[in-house]
Design a protein around this motif. Structure first.
Motif, mmCIF file in Angstrom:
data_model
loop_
_atom_site.group_PDB
_atom_site.id
_atom_site.type_symbol
_atom_site.label_atom_id
_atom_site.label_comp_id
_atom_site.label_asym_id
_atom_site.label_seq_id
_atom_site.Cartn_x
_atom_site.Cartn_y
_atom_site.Cartn_z
ATOM 1 N N PRO A 252 -36.052 15.237 32.291
ATOM 2 C CA PRO A 252 -35.014 14.746 33.208
ATOM 3 C C PRO A 252 -34.272 15.832 33.984
ATOM 4 O O PRO A 252 -33.501 15.517 34.882
ATOM 5 C CB PRO A 252 -34.054 13.996 32.279
ATOM 6 N N ASP A 253 -34.479 17.106 33.644
ATOM 7 C CA ASP A 253 -33.787 18.182 34.372
ATOM 8 C C ASP A 253 -34.770 19.303 34.679
ATOM 9 O O ASP A 253 -34.755 20.362 34.056
ATOM 10 C CB ASP A 253 -32.603 18.711 33.555
ATOM 11 N N VAL A 254 -35.628 19.062 35.649
ATOM 12 C CA VAL A 254 -36.631 20.056 36.045
ATOM 13 C C VAL A 254 -35.957 21.340 36.517
ATOM 14 O O VAL A 254 -36.347 22.449 36.136
ATOM 15 C CB VAL A 254 -37.548 19.483 37.146
ATOM 16 N N LEU A 255 -34.934 21.210 37.339
ATOM 17 C CA LEU A 255 -34.264 22.379 37.909
ATOM 18 C C LEU A 255 -33.672 23.271 36.816
ATOM 19 O O LEU A 255 -33.900 24.481 36.784
ATOM 20 C CB LEU A 255 -33.160 21.924 38.862
ATOM 21 N N GLY A 256 -32.922 22.667 35.906
ATOM 22 C CA GLY A 256 -32.225 23.446 34.890
ATOM 23 C C GLY A 256 -33.126 24.077 33.860
ATOM 24 O O GLY A 256 -32.788 25.118 33.294
ATOM 25 N N ASN A 257 -34.286 23.470 33.608
ATOM 26 C CA ASN A 257 -35.170 23.993 32.569
ATOM 27 C C ASN A 257 -36.254 24.927 33.097
ATOM 28 O O ASN A 257 -36.633 25.881 32.426
ATOM 29 C CB ASN A 257 -35.821 22.840 31.805
ATOM 30 N N PHE A 258 -36.767 24.659 34.293
ATOM 31 C CA PHE A 258 -37.846 25.485 34.831
ATOM 32 C C PHE A 258 -37.338 26.606 35.737
ATOM 33 O O PHE A 258 -38.010 27.620 35.905
ATOM 34 C CB PHE A 258 -38.844 24.620 35.606
ATOM 35 N N PHE A 259 -36.161 26.428 36.335
ATOM 36 C CA PHE A 259 -35.657 27.402 37.308
ATOM 37 C C PHE A 259 -34.276 27.927 36.910
ATOM 38 O O PHE A 259 -33.462 28.256 37.758
ATOM 39 C CB PHE A 259 -35.586 26.755 38.697
ATOM 40 N N ARG A 260 -34.040 28.026 35.622
ATOM 41 C CA ARG A 260 -32.697 28.343 35.133
ATOM 42 C C ARG A 260 -32.176 29.679 35.645
ATOM 43 O O ARG A 260 -30.982 29.824 35.908
ATOM 44 C CB ARG A 260 -32.678 28.327 33.601
ATOM 45 N N PHE A 261 -33.043 30.656 35.792
ATOM 46 C CA PHE A 261 -32.592 31.998 36.177
ATOM 47 C C PHE A 261 -33.085 32.431 37.554
ATOM 48 O O PHE A 261 -32.686 33.479 38.046
ATOM 49 C CB PHE A 261 -33.073 33.023 35.138
ATOM 50 N N THR A 262 -33.950 31.647 38.167
ATOM 51 C CA THR A 262 -34.688 32.151 39.332
ATOM 52 C C THR A 262 -34.595 31.269 40.570
ATOM 53 O O THR A 262 -35.398 31.426 41.494
ATOM 54 C CB THR A 262 -36.178 32.296 38.958
#
Length: 415
Positions: A240-250
Protein backbone atom coordinates in the motif's frame (compact mmCIF):
# COMPACT_ATOMS: atom_id res chain seq x y z
CA UNK A 1 49.27 16.23 6.80
CA UNK A 2 46.66 18.00 8.89
CA UNK A 3 43.86 19.79 7.05
CA UNK A 4 41.19 22.27 8.03
CA UNK A 5 37.65 20.89 7.93
CA UNK A 6 34.39 22.79 8.29
CA UNK A 7 31.19 20.80 8.82
CA UNK A 8 27.96 22.59 7.85
CA UNK A 9 24.52 21.50 9.07
CA UNK A 10 21.70 22.60 6.79
CA UNK A 11 18.09 21.42 7.19
CA UNK A 12 16.46 18.56 9.04
CA UNK A 13 18.03 15.86 11.19
CA UNK A 14 21.46 16.58 12.71
CA UNK A 15 22.45 12.93 13.15
CA UNK A 16 25.22 12.94 10.51
CA UNK A 17 26.36 16.35 11.75
CA UNK A 18 26.80 15.03 15.29
CA UNK A 19 28.36 11.78 14.05
CA UNK A 20 31.10 13.89 12.48
CA UNK A 21 32.23 14.76 16.03
CA UNK A 22 34.12 11.47 15.76
CA UNK A 23 36.48 13.20 13.32
CA UNK A 24 38.12 14.66 16.41
CA UNK A 25 39.29 11.26 17.61
CA UNK A 26 42.91 10.44 16.81
CA UNK A 27 43.19 13.26 14.29
CA UNK A 28 45.37 16.32 13.90
CA UNK A 29 42.84 17.96 11.60
CA UNK A 30 41.25 21.21 12.71
CA UNK A 31 37.50 20.58 12.64
CA UNK A 32 34.98 23.40 13.03
CA UNK A 33 31.19 22.96 13.22
CA UNK A 34 28.77 25.46 11.68
CA UNK A 35 25.19 24.84 12.81
CA UNK A 36 23.81 27.91 11.05
CA UNK A 37 25.30 28.25 7.56
CA UNK A 38 23.25 31.38 6.87
CA UNK A 39 25.14 33.18 9.61
CA UNK A 40 28.55 31.87 8.54
CA UNK A 41 31.23 34.46 7.88
CA UNK A 42 33.10 33.39 4.78
CA UNK A 43 36.46 31.78 5.57
CA UNK A 44 38.82 29.68 3.51
CA UNK A 45 39.02 25.99 4.34
CA UNK A 46 40.52 22.83 2.88
CA UNK A 47 37.44 20.64 3.22
CA UNK A 48 33.76 21.55 3.51
CA UNK A 49 31.46 18.76 4.71
CA UNK A 50 27.74 19.31 4.06
CA UNK A 51 25.06 17.55 6.12
CA UNK A 52 21.26 17.82 6.22
CA UNK A 53 18.82 18.15 3.35
CA UNK A 54 19.00 21.03 0.87
CA UNK A 55 16.41 23.35 -0.65
CA UNK A 56 16.72 25.61 -3.73
CA UNK A 57 17.14 28.67 -1.50
CA UNK A 58 20.34 27.15 -0.08
CA UNK A 59 22.06 27.63 -3.43
CA UNK A 60 23.74 30.96 -2.64
CA UNK A 61 25.25 29.70 0.61
CA UNK A 62 26.51 26.56 -1.13
CA UNK A 63 28.06 28.72 -3.84
CA UNK A 64 29.90 30.67 -1.16
CA UNK A 65 31.07 27.49 0.55
CA UNK A 66 32.33 26.10 -2.75
CA UNK A 67 34.21 29.31 -3.52
CA UNK A 68 36.02 29.11 -0.18
CA UNK A 69 36.78 25.37 -0.15
CA UNK A 70 39.26 23.17 -1.96
CA UNK A 71 36.90 20.20 -1.71
CA UNK A 72 33.21 19.72 -0.87
CA UNK A 73 31.85 16.45 0.54
CA UNK A 74 28.20 15.53 0.97
CA UNK A 75 27.85 13.35 4.05
CA UNK A 76 24.70 11.26 4.47
CA UNK A 77 21.66 10.48 2.33
CA UNK A 78 19.77 13.69 3.04
CA UNK A 79 22.38 15.79 1.30
CA UNK A 80 23.51 13.30 -1.36
CA UNK A 81 20.16 11.88 -2.54
CA UNK A 82 17.44 13.76 -0.66
CA UNK A 83 17.14 11.04 1.97
CA UNK A 84 14.16 10.35 4.19
CA UNK A 85 13.02 14.00 4.22
CA UNK A 86 12.63 13.98 0.44
CA UNK A 87 9.55 11.80 0.82
CA UNK A 88 7.94 15.20 1.40
CA UNK A 89 8.54 15.92 -2.30
CA UNK A 90 5.32 13.93 -2.80
CA UNK A 91 3.68 17.02 -1.28
CA UNK A 92 5.33 19.53 -3.59
CA UNK A 93 8.49 20.26 -1.61
CA UNK A 94 11.75 20.61 -3.54
CA UNK A 95 14.39 18.84 -1.48
CA UNK A 96 17.38 18.73 -3.80
CA UNK A 97 20.56 16.58 -3.89
CA UNK A 98 23.92 18.33 -3.52
CA UNK A 99 25.07 17.35 -7.03
CA UNK A 100 22.46 19.69 -8.50
CA UNK A 101 24.26 22.59 -6.80
CA UNK A 102 27.88 21.38 -6.94
CA UNK A 103 28.49 18.85 -9.70
CA UNK A 104 32.00 17.91 -8.57
CA UNK A 105 31.12 17.34 -4.91
CA UNK A 106 32.00 13.98 -3.39
CA UNK A 107 29.17 11.89 -1.96
CA UNK A 108 29.06 9.55 1.01
CA UNK A 109 25.70 7.81 1.06
CA UNK A 110 24.15 6.20 4.09
CA UNK A 111 21.69 6.87 6.86
CA UNK A 112 23.64 7.34 9.00
CA UNK A 113 26.75 8.34 7.04
CA UNK A 114 29.78 6.23 7.94
CA UNK A 115 32.56 8.11 9.68
CA UNK A 116 35.29 5.82 8.32
CA UNK A 117 34.30 6.69 4.76
CA UNK A 118 34.25 10.39 5.60
CA UNK A 119 37.73 10.15 7.12
CA UNK A 120 39.05 8.43 4.00
CA UNK A 121 37.50 11.03 1.71
CA UNK A 122 39.01 13.87 3.76
CA UNK A 123 42.43 12.22 3.56
CA UNK A 124 42.08 11.65 -0.18
CA UNK A 125 42.34 7.87 0.17
CA UNK A 126 40.63 5.43 -2.17
CA UNK A 127 37.27 4.32 -0.78
CA UNK A 128 36.94 0.79 0.56
CA UNK A 129 35.16 -1.44 -1.94
CA UNK A 130 31.88 -2.41 -0.31
CA UNK A 131 30.10 -5.72 -0.83
CA UNK A 132 26.48 -6.11 -1.79
CA UNK A 133 24.27 -6.32 1.28
CA UNK A 134 22.87 -9.72 0.30
CA UNK A 135 26.36 -11.24 0.33
CA UNK A 136 26.83 -10.40 4.02
CA UNK A 137 23.26 -11.19 5.13
CA UNK A 138 22.75 -14.24 7.34
CA UNK A 139 19.54 -15.01 5.46
CA UNK A 140 19.78 -16.99 2.24
CA UNK A 141 17.75 -16.52 -0.92
CA UNK A 142 16.10 -19.27 -2.95
CA UNK A 143 14.94 -16.87 -5.71
CA UNK A 144 11.67 -18.81 -5.85
CA UNK A 145 8.46 -16.99 -6.65
CA UNK A 146 6.67 -15.91 -3.48
CA UNK A 147 3.14 -17.04 -2.79
CA UNK A 148 2.06 -13.87 -0.97
CA UNK A 149 3.34 -10.46 0.11
CA UNK A 150 3.39 -9.78 3.84
CA UNK A 151 3.75 -6.65 5.90
CA UNK A 152 5.97 -6.35 8.96
CA UNK A 153 3.09 -6.49 11.42
CA UNK A 154 3.84 -10.18 11.65
CA UNK A 155 7.12 -11.99 12.25
CA UNK A 156 8.57 -15.25 11.05
CA UNK A 157 11.77 -16.59 12.56
CA UNK A 158 13.73 -17.94 9.65
CA UNK A 159 17.09 -17.91 7.89
CA UNK A 160 15.34 -17.50 4.53
CA UNK A 161 15.60 -14.22 2.59
CA UNK A 162 12.97 -11.65 3.56
CA UNK A 163 11.92 -11.30 -0.08
CA UNK A 164 11.44 -15.05 -0.49
CA UNK A 165 9.13 -14.98 2.53
CA UNK A 166 7.14 -12.11 1.04
CA UNK A 167 8.61 -9.26 3.13
CA UNK A 168 9.99 -6.56 0.86
CA UNK A 169 13.71 -6.01 1.51
CA UNK A 170 15.81 -3.64 -0.62
CA UNK A 171 19.01 -5.53 0.12
CA UNK A 172 18.98 -6.71 -3.51
CA UNK A 173 20.05 -3.22 -4.62
CA UNK A 174 22.02 -2.06 -1.55
CA UNK A 175 25.60 -2.10 -0.36
CA UNK A 176 26.69 -3.31 3.05
CA UNK A 177 26.54 -0.63 5.73
CA UNK A 178 27.40 -0.09 9.36
CA UNK A 179 23.78 0.19 10.52
CA UNK A 180 22.76 -3.23 9.12
CA UNK A 181 19.02 -3.12 9.92
CA UNK A 182 18.77 -6.68 8.58
CA UNK A 183 20.69 -7.95 11.61
CA UNK A 184 17.74 -6.94 13.79
CA UNK A 185 14.97 -8.59 11.75
CA UNK A 186 14.18 -5.31 10.00
CA UNK A 187 14.20 -5.52 6.18
CA UNK A 188 16.54 -3.10 4.40
CA UNK A 189 15.00 0.00 2.85
CA UNK A 190 18.03 0.85 0.72
CA UNK A 191 19.89 3.74 2.37
CA UNK A 192 23.12 2.79 0.61
CA UNK A 193 22.21 1.91 -2.99
CA UNK A 194 24.71 0.17 -5.24
CA UNK A 195 22.91 0.96 -8.51
CA UNK A 196 21.39 4.06 -10.07
CA UNK A 197 17.61 4.48 -9.68
CA UNK A 198 17.65 1.71 -7.10
CA UNK A 199 13.96 2.11 -6.23
CA UNK A 200 12.91 1.39 -9.81
CA UNK A 201 15.27 -1.59 -9.97
CA UNK A 202 13.98 -2.99 -6.68
CA UNK A 203 10.39 -2.49 -7.76
CA UNK A 204 11.09 -4.51 -10.90
CA UNK A 205 12.85 -7.30 -9.01
CA UNK A 206 10.15 -7.55 -6.35
CA UNK A 207 7.51 -7.49 -9.06
CA UNK A 208 9.21 -10.44 -10.74
CA UNK A 209 9.15 -12.41 -7.48
CA UNK A 210 5.41 -11.71 -7.26
CA UNK A 211 4.84 -13.64 -10.49
CA UNK A 212 2.56 -16.20 -8.83
CA UNK A 213 0.30 -13.65 -7.16
CA UNK A 214 -3.07 -12.95 -8.73
CA UNK A 215 -3.66 -9.53 -10.29
CA UNK A 216 -6.78 -7.91 -11.74
CA UNK A 217 -6.60 -7.99 -15.55
CA UNK A 218 -10.22 -7.86 -16.69
CA UNK A 219 -10.98 -5.23 -19.30
CA UNK A 220 -12.46 -1.89 -18.31
CA UNK A 221 -15.47 -0.13 -19.79
CA UNK A 222 -13.05 1.92 -21.90
CA UNK A 223 -11.66 -1.19 -23.52
CA UNK A 224 -8.34 -1.45 -21.65
CA UNK A 225 -6.98 -4.96 -21.21
CA UNK A 226 -4.92 -4.39 -18.07
CA UNK A 227 -6.59 -3.04 -14.96
CA UNK A 228 -3.57 -3.39 -12.68
CA UNK A 229 -4.04 -0.77 -9.92
CA UNK A 230 -7.43 0.31 -11.32
CA UNK A 231 -8.98 -2.07 -8.83
CA UNK A 232 -7.54 -3.54 -5.66
CA UNK A 233 -6.04 -6.99 -5.99
CA UNK A 234 -3.67 -9.14 -3.92
CA UNK A 235 -0.64 -7.10 -4.98
CA UNK A 236 -1.99 -3.59 -4.46
CA UNK A 237 -3.48 -4.57 -1.10
CA UNK A 238 -0.14 -6.02 0.01
CA UNK A 239 2.02 -3.06 -1.09
CA UNK A 240 0.00 0.00 0.00
CA UNK A 241 2.96 2.42 0.19
CA UNK A 242 5.19 1.95 -2.85
CA UNK A 243 6.76 5.39 -2.47
CA UNK A 244 7.71 5.05 1.19
CA UNK A 245 9.09 1.53 0.94
CA UNK A 246 10.85 1.49 -2.44
CA UNK A 247 12.00 5.13 -2.66
CA UNK A 248 12.54 5.97 1.00
CA UNK A 249 15.96 7.57 0.53
CA UNK A 250 16.20 8.24 -3.19
CA UNK A 251 13.04 9.95 -4.40
CA UNK A 252 14.72 13.06 -5.97
CA UNK A 253 17.12 10.83 -7.93
CA UNK A 254 14.49 8.27 -8.97
CA UNK A 255 13.26 10.00 -12.09
CA UNK A 256 9.72 10.16 -10.69
CA UNK A 257 7.86 13.48 -11.08
CA UNK A 258 7.29 15.86 -8.19
CA UNK A 259 4.14 15.02 -6.24
CA UNK A 260 0.94 17.03 -6.10
CA UNK A 261 -0.47 15.88 -2.77
CA UNK A 262 -1.44 18.94 -0.69
CA UNK A 263 1.13 19.74 1.98
CA UNK A 264 0.40 19.96 5.69
CA UNK A 265 2.77 22.93 5.77
CA UNK A 266 5.44 20.90 7.58
CA UNK A 267 8.13 18.84 5.83
CA UNK A 268 8.36 16.52 8.82
CA UNK A 269 4.62 15.86 8.97
CA UNK A 270 4.48 15.36 5.20
CA UNK A 271 7.17 12.68 5.49
CA UNK A 272 5.02 10.63 7.88
CA UNK A 273 1.69 11.10 6.11
CA UNK A 274 0.93 8.15 3.85
CA UNK A 275 3.35 5.81 5.59
CA UNK A 276 2.40 2.48 7.18
CA UNK A 277 2.00 2.01 10.92
CA UNK A 278 4.65 -0.75 11.05
CA UNK A 279 7.17 1.51 9.29
CA UNK A 280 6.79 4.47 11.67
CA UNK A 281 9.47 3.42 14.20
CA UNK A 282 11.95 2.73 11.38
CA UNK A 283 11.27 6.14 9.85
CA UNK A 284 11.28 8.05 13.14
CA UNK A 285 14.65 6.55 14.05
CA UNK A 286 16.13 8.13 10.94
CA UNK A 287 15.12 11.75 11.18
CA UNK A 288 14.99 13.20 14.69
CA UNK A 289 18.70 13.55 15.40
CA UNK A 290 19.54 13.52 19.10
CA UNK A 291 15.83 13.14 19.91
CA UNK A 292 15.24 10.02 17.80
CA UNK A 293 14.80 7.75 20.81
CA UNK A 294 12.06 9.96 22.27
CA UNK A 295 10.25 10.23 18.95
CA UNK A 296 10.32 6.49 18.28
CA UNK A 297 9.15 5.64 21.79
CA UNK A 298 6.38 8.25 21.70
CA UNK A 299 5.09 6.78 18.43
CA UNK A 300 5.21 3.24 19.80
CA UNK A 301 3.68 4.11 23.15
CA UNK A 302 0.88 6.12 21.54
CA UNK A 303 -0.31 3.05 19.64
CA UNK A 304 0.35 0.62 22.48
CA UNK A 305 -1.66 2.72 24.92
CA UNK A 306 -4.46 3.42 22.47
CA UNK A 307 -4.92 -0.24 21.54
CA UNK A 308 -4.24 -1.54 25.06
CA UNK A 309 -1.30 -3.56 23.78
CA UNK A 310 0.49 -5.48 26.49
CA UNK A 311 4.00 -4.20 27.20
CA UNK A 312 6.09 -6.06 29.75
CA UNK A 313 7.96 -4.52 32.68
CA UNK A 314 11.30 -5.55 31.20
CA UNK A 315 10.56 -3.66 27.98
CA UNK A 316 9.56 -0.58 29.96
CA UNK A 317 12.76 -0.74 32.00
CA UNK A 318 14.95 -0.97 28.91
CA UNK A 319 13.09 1.90 27.24
CA UNK A 320 13.57 4.06 30.33
CA UNK A 321 17.30 3.40 30.15
CA UNK A 322 17.32 4.37 26.47
CA UNK A 323 15.69 7.70 27.30
CA UNK A 324 18.43 8.36 29.85
CA UNK A 325 21.09 7.55 27.27
CA UNK A 326 19.43 10.03 24.93
CA UNK A 327 19.88 12.74 27.55
CA UNK A 328 23.53 11.79 27.96
CA UNK A 329 23.97 11.88 24.18
CA UNK A 330 22.59 15.41 24.05
CA UNK A 331 25.16 16.57 26.60
CA UNK A 332 28.01 14.90 24.71
CA UNK A 333 27.05 16.51 21.40
CA UNK A 334 26.53 19.91 22.98
CA UNK A 335 30.03 19.81 24.46
CA UNK A 336 31.44 18.18 21.28
CA UNK A 337 33.10 15.55 23.46
CA UNK A 338 34.05 12.93 20.87
CA UNK A 339 35.11 10.23 23.33
CA UNK A 340 31.95 10.57 25.40
CA UNK A 341 29.84 10.60 22.24
CA UNK A 342 31.48 7.37 21.08
CA UNK A 343 30.91 5.62 24.42
CA UNK A 344 27.25 6.63 24.63
CA UNK A 345 26.44 5.69 21.03
CA UNK A 346 28.03 2.29 21.61
CA UNK A 347 25.68 1.77 24.56
CA UNK A 348 22.68 2.81 22.45
CA UNK A 349 23.72 0.48 19.64
CA UNK A 350 23.99 -2.44 22.05
CA UNK A 351 20.30 -2.06 22.96
CA UNK A 352 18.70 -0.47 19.90
CA UNK A 353 20.78 -2.33 17.30
CA UNK A 354 22.09 0.79 15.61
CA UNK A 355 21.70 4.57 15.65
CA UNK A 356 18.57 4.19 13.50
CA UNK A 357 17.06 2.20 16.39
CA UNK A 358 16.06 -0.71 14.15
CA UNK A 359 15.62 -3.07 17.09
CA UNK A 360 12.75 -1.04 18.59
CA UNK A 361 9.23 -2.13 17.72
CA UNK A 362 5.68 -2.35 19.01
CA UNK A 363 5.46 -4.24 22.28
CA UNK A 364 9.20 -4.72 22.67
CA UNK A 365 12.31 -5.43 20.60
CA UNK A 366 12.84 -7.29 17.34
CA UNK A 367 15.91 -9.28 18.41
CA UNK A 368 17.85 -10.31 21.50
CA UNK A 369 19.91 -7.60 23.16
CA UNK A 370 22.37 -10.01 24.76
CA UNK A 371 22.90 -13.68 24.03
CA UNK A 372 21.77 -15.05 27.38
CA UNK A 373 18.61 -12.95 27.79
CA UNK A 374 15.18 -14.45 28.24
CA UNK A 375 13.94 -12.92 24.99
CA UNK A 376 10.29 -13.57 25.86
CA UNK A 377 10.54 -10.86 28.53
CA UNK A 378 10.92 -8.06 25.97
CA UNK A 379 10.17 -9.58 22.57
CA UNK A 380 8.07 -7.61 20.07
CA UNK A 381 4.98 -9.40 18.86
CA UNK A 382 2.53 -9.27 15.94
CA UNK A 383 -0.31 -6.79 16.26
CA UNK A 384 -3.60 -5.95 14.61
CA UNK A 385 -4.16 -2.76 12.64
CA UNK A 386 -6.78 -0.71 14.47
CA UNK A 387 -8.12 2.39 12.76
CA UNK A 388 -8.10 5.42 15.03
CA UNK A 389 -6.26 8.38 16.55
CA UNK A 390 -3.23 7.95 18.80
CA UNK A 391 -1.26 10.44 20.88
CA UNK A 392 1.64 10.40 23.30
CA UNK A 393 4.22 13.00 24.22
CA UNK A 394 5.07 15.18 21.23
CA UNK A 395 3.16 13.17 18.59
CA UNK A 396 -0.41 12.61 17.50
CA UNK A 397 -1.43 10.61 14.45
CA UNK A 398 -4.36 8.91 12.75
CA UNK A 399 -4.35 5.69 10.74
CA UNK A 400 -7.00 4.24 8.46
CA UNK A 401 -8.25 0.65 8.31
CA UNK A 402 -5.24 -0.34 6.17
CA UNK A 403 -2.81 1.00 8.77
CA UNK A 404 -1.80 3.97 6.63
CA UNK A 405 -1.15 7.33 8.33
CA UNK A 406 -3.75 9.88 7.25
CA UNK A 407 -2.68 12.67 9.60
CA UNK A 408 0.46 13.25 11.64
CA UNK A 409 1.13 16.10 14.04
CA UNK A 410 4.36 16.69 15.89
CA UNK A 411 5.57 19.38 18.25
CA UNK A 412 8.80 20.08 16.41
CA UNK A 413 10.07 22.32 19.19
CA UNK A 414 10.27 19.17 21.33
CA UNK A 415 12.82 17.66 18.95
Amino acid sequence: MAVEVKVFQFNGCNKCFTESILLKLDSEDKVTYIENPKGWKEEKTDIAVITGYLLPEDGKILESITKNSKKVIGYGDCVTMGGIFALANQNGHKITPLKEFIDNASSINGCLGEIMELNQEIKGKSPVKLKGLCTVCKRKSTCDYMEAVHRQIEFEESDVCFNDLGYQCNGFVAQECKERCIDYDAPCRGCKPMVARSGIRMLGMFGTLMGNIEVATEHSVKGATDKLADEDDDITRSVPDVLGNFFRFTLPTSGLPQGRIPSTGSVLEDVFTGRLIEELPLIAGLLAGNKSISLVLNILEAYETGTKMEVGSCTKKIRKHLRKLEGDLGKATESQDAQQYKEITEKIRKIAGNMNLSNLFFGGFRSKITEYDNFDEYKAHPFDVVEGSYAHGCVEYKIDSDGKVTDFKIKEEAL
